[in-house]
Design an enzyme around this catalytic site. Structure first.
Site, PDB file in Angstrom:
ATOM      1  N   GLU A 166       0.718  -1.081  -0.144  1.00  0.00           N
ATOM      2  CA  GLU A 166      -0.200   0.097  -0.098  1.00  0.00           C
ATOM      3  C   GLU A 166       0.761   1.125  -0.004  1.00  0.00           C
ATOM      4  O   GLU A 166       0.856   2.053   1.112  1.00  0.00           O
ATOM      5  CB  GLU A 166      -0.954  -0.004   1.260  1.00  0.00           C
ATOM      6  CG  GLU A 166      -1.847  -1.222   1.222  1.00  0.00           C
ATOM      7  CD  GLU A 166      -2.989  -1.154   2.370  1.00  0.00           C
ATOM      8  OE1 GLU A 166      -2.926  -0.245   3.106  1.00  0.00           O
ATOM      9  OE2 GLU A 166      -3.872  -1.835   2.283  1.00  0.00           O
ATOM     10  N   GLU A 354      -5.413  -8.582   1.151  1.00  0.00           N
ATOM     11  CA  GLU A 354      -5.997  -7.903   2.386  1.00  0.00           C
ATOM     12  C   GLU A 354      -7.256  -7.983   2.074  1.00  0.00           C
ATOM     13  O   GLU A 354      -7.688  -7.315   1.264  1.00  0.00           O
ATOM     14  CB  GLU A 354      -5.208  -6.870   3.051  1.00  0.00           C
ATOM     15  CG  GLU A 354      -3.711  -7.094   3.772  1.00  0.00           C
ATOM     16  CD  GLU A 354      -3.463  -6.005   4.411  1.00  0.00           C
ATOM     17  OE1 GLU A 354      -3.925  -5.029   4.645  1.00  0.00           O
ATOM     18  OE2 GLU A 354      -2.105  -5.614   4.240  1.00  0.00           O
TER      19      GLU A 354
HETATM   20  C1  GAL Z   1      -3.805  -2.116   5.890  1.00  0.00           C
HETATM   21  C2  GAL Z   1      -2.465  -2.358   6.303  1.00  0.00           C
HETATM   22  C3  GAL Z   1      -2.378  -3.394   7.245  1.00  0.00           C
HETATM   23  C4  GAL Z   1      -3.541  -3.271   8.314  1.00  0.00           C
HETATM   24  C5  GAL Z   1      -4.794  -3.319   7.697  1.00  0.00           C
HETATM   25  C6  GAL Z   1      -5.936  -2.967   8.552  1.00  0.00           C
HETATM   26  O1  GAL Z   1      -3.989  -1.003   5.222  1.00  0.00           O
HETATM   27  O2  GAL Z   1      -1.818  -2.882   5.109  1.00  0.00           O
HETATM   28  O3  GAL Z   1      -1.101  -3.442   7.813  1.00  0.00           O
HETATM   29  O4  GAL Z   1      -3.146  -2.372   9.324  1.00  0.00           O
HETATM   30  O5  GAL Z   1      -4.724  -2.066   6.735  1.00  0.00           O
HETATM   31  O6  GAL Z   1      -6.063  -1.586   9.032  1.00  0.00           O
END
Ligand code: GAL
Length: 442
Positions: A166, A354
């Site tokens: 990201e 994710e």
């Molecule tokens: C993403 C990030 C993760 C985690 C997730 C939940 O942006 O890559 O490290 O924190 O969000 O907030």
């Protein structure tokens, strides 16, 4: 819904990040990262929390991998802490740091779990930040050397790489808003950070691919389904500008399309940091793109928001269900996101690297019955399957995250895990969502 409907090649996984779980932040030669520094500064992290122990994954990785295995999760995404491997970010290598990741990779493989490393999940070595961090163009060389070292050290056992996590979030929150490490603000930091992150992403991709052309090389982007507050033209164009910033700015140069600065002219400021030949260097033909999505955003025109003239309408003010992050519970967004990115002809394959949600879980009678998370994941998967059935090249899904962990500036308050962690005792308890995922993957 049945796992087989997703196809044989579909990758099922779970995602983590070094700083959020490892702890042991100065153990065995590790150098400080910008997140070590930032989280020791007053007022930066909710309740003054820090990640010096976090989930103690550095010492407990074998038990946690046992849990990954027990849940039948075949793919484990984690990140390397750059300053564990190179305490100063460059120069002297910390053998103990390499040893740790070698043990982690080997222990995964021994359990039949595929290791999916990310080279950079936000924890820049502080020594490099002292030289300007992402605002210094030299970082492209530092990052390339670090990538090369990782490729040589671990590449014989890695089939899937991710270069970055990201970039929009670590440049936007870290170098423009100042709410994440290193806490810098303003366009004079944001623009060079964006450009050097883009160059580094592509450079990293080239290095990994030339080290092993058989490995799948990808990189990951944050993205959210965006809708205008109403169909009034000013809200519709505000939503378009937000889409440029949040969903397109980082990926389009990598796809060889350049920065989308015609549609958000303030971004032309990035050109100041570009040199002859950069357009080509920004692009790399990744084998896959990792998309990470959590919610949707509603956007309206705002005269008072500088540059963007658009603002997010807070979910709190929209009378919609909320997660602990105060994000709208909107698992349906994953469908439009997959459709949107599938429309880029350059993208060959998408993995959702994710997806998940934080809820106020409670440990009761030795269990955590997190029905909201369970239904979030199930709905997300149904929506993913719908997009896949419509021909989108999506072929993997990774839940964020394995265990509750250090959620950056929000500390330990938001719990995203399939597994509950009692941070006083480090006891792990598999939540209902984790049990369901394990049964589903069995
Ligand atoms: C993403 C990030 C993760 C985690 C997730 C939940 O942006 O890559 O490290 O924190 O969000 O907030």
């Amino acid at each position: 819904m049945n796992k087989d409907e997703f196809g044989k090649s579909f990758k099922w996984g779970v995602s983590t990040a070094a700083f959020q779980i490892e702890g042991s932040c100065s153990a065995e030669g590790k150098g400080p990262s910008i997140w070590d520094t930032f989280s020791s500064r007053k007022g930066k992290i909710l309740h003054g929390q820090h990640a010096r122990v976090a989930c103690d994954f550095y010492n407990r990785y074998e038990q946690d991998l046992d849990l990954v295995k027990a849940l039948h999760i075949g793919n484990f995404r984690f990140s390397f802490a750059w300053s564990r491997i190179l305490p100063e970010g460059k120069g002297t290598v910390n053998q103990k740091g390499l040893d740790f990741y070698n043990r982690l990779i080997d222990s995964s493989l021994e359990r039949g779990i595929n290791p999916w490393p990310t080279l950079y999940h936000w924890d820049l070595p502080q020594a490099l930040e002292d030289l300007g961090g992402w605002t210094n163009r030299d970082i492209v060389g530092w990052f390339s050397d670090y990538t090369d070292l990782c490729a040589r050290s671990f590449g014989d056992r890695i089939d899937h790489w991710m270069v970055m996590n990201e970039p929009m979030v670590f440049t936007g929150a870290g170098y423009f808003l100042g709410v994440h490490a290193p806490g810098k603000t303003g366009l004079k930091n944001f623009f060079p950070a964006v450009h050097h992150a883009v160059l580094s992403m592509a450079a990293g991709g080239r290095i990994l691919k030339s080290a092993n052309s058989q490995a799948e090389v990808g990189t990951t982007f944050s993205c959210s389904h965006i809708e205008p507050y109403s169909q009034k033209s000013w809200n519709v164009s505000a939503a378009k500008r937000a889409d440029v910033l949040f969903n397109r700015l980082m990926i389009e140069p990598v796809l060889g399309m350049g920065y989308p600065d015609e549609e958000l002219s303030i971004l032309k400021g990035i050109r100041k940091y570009m040199q002859a030949g950069d357009e080509d260097k920004m692009a790399f033909d990744f084998d896959f793109i990792g998309l990470q999505t959590y919610t949707r955003e509603i956007v309206r025109y705002s005269l008072l928001t500088p540059y963007l003239h658009a603002k997010l309408v807070k979910a709190e003010n929209r009378k919609v269900p909320l997660t602990t992050m105060k994000w709208e519970v909107y698992p349906e967004g994953i469908y439009s996101i997959i459709k949107k990115y599938s429309a880029y002809k350059q993208i060959k394959k998408i993995y959702i690297t994710e997806n998940g949600a934080a809820f106020p879980d409670e440990l009761r009678d030795g269990g955590v019955d997190d029905q909201e998370r369970l239904s979030f994941i199930q709905t997300s998967l149904q929506q993913l399957l719908k997009a896949k059935d419509e021909g989108c090249p999506v072929d993997g899904y990774f839940v964020w995250t394995l265990t509750d962990n250090f959620e950056w500036a929000e500390g330990y308050h938001p719990r995203f895990g399939l597994i509950h962690v009692d941070f006083n005792t480090q006891k792990r308890t598999i939540k209902s969502s984790g049990k369901w995922y394990g049964e589903f993957l069995k």
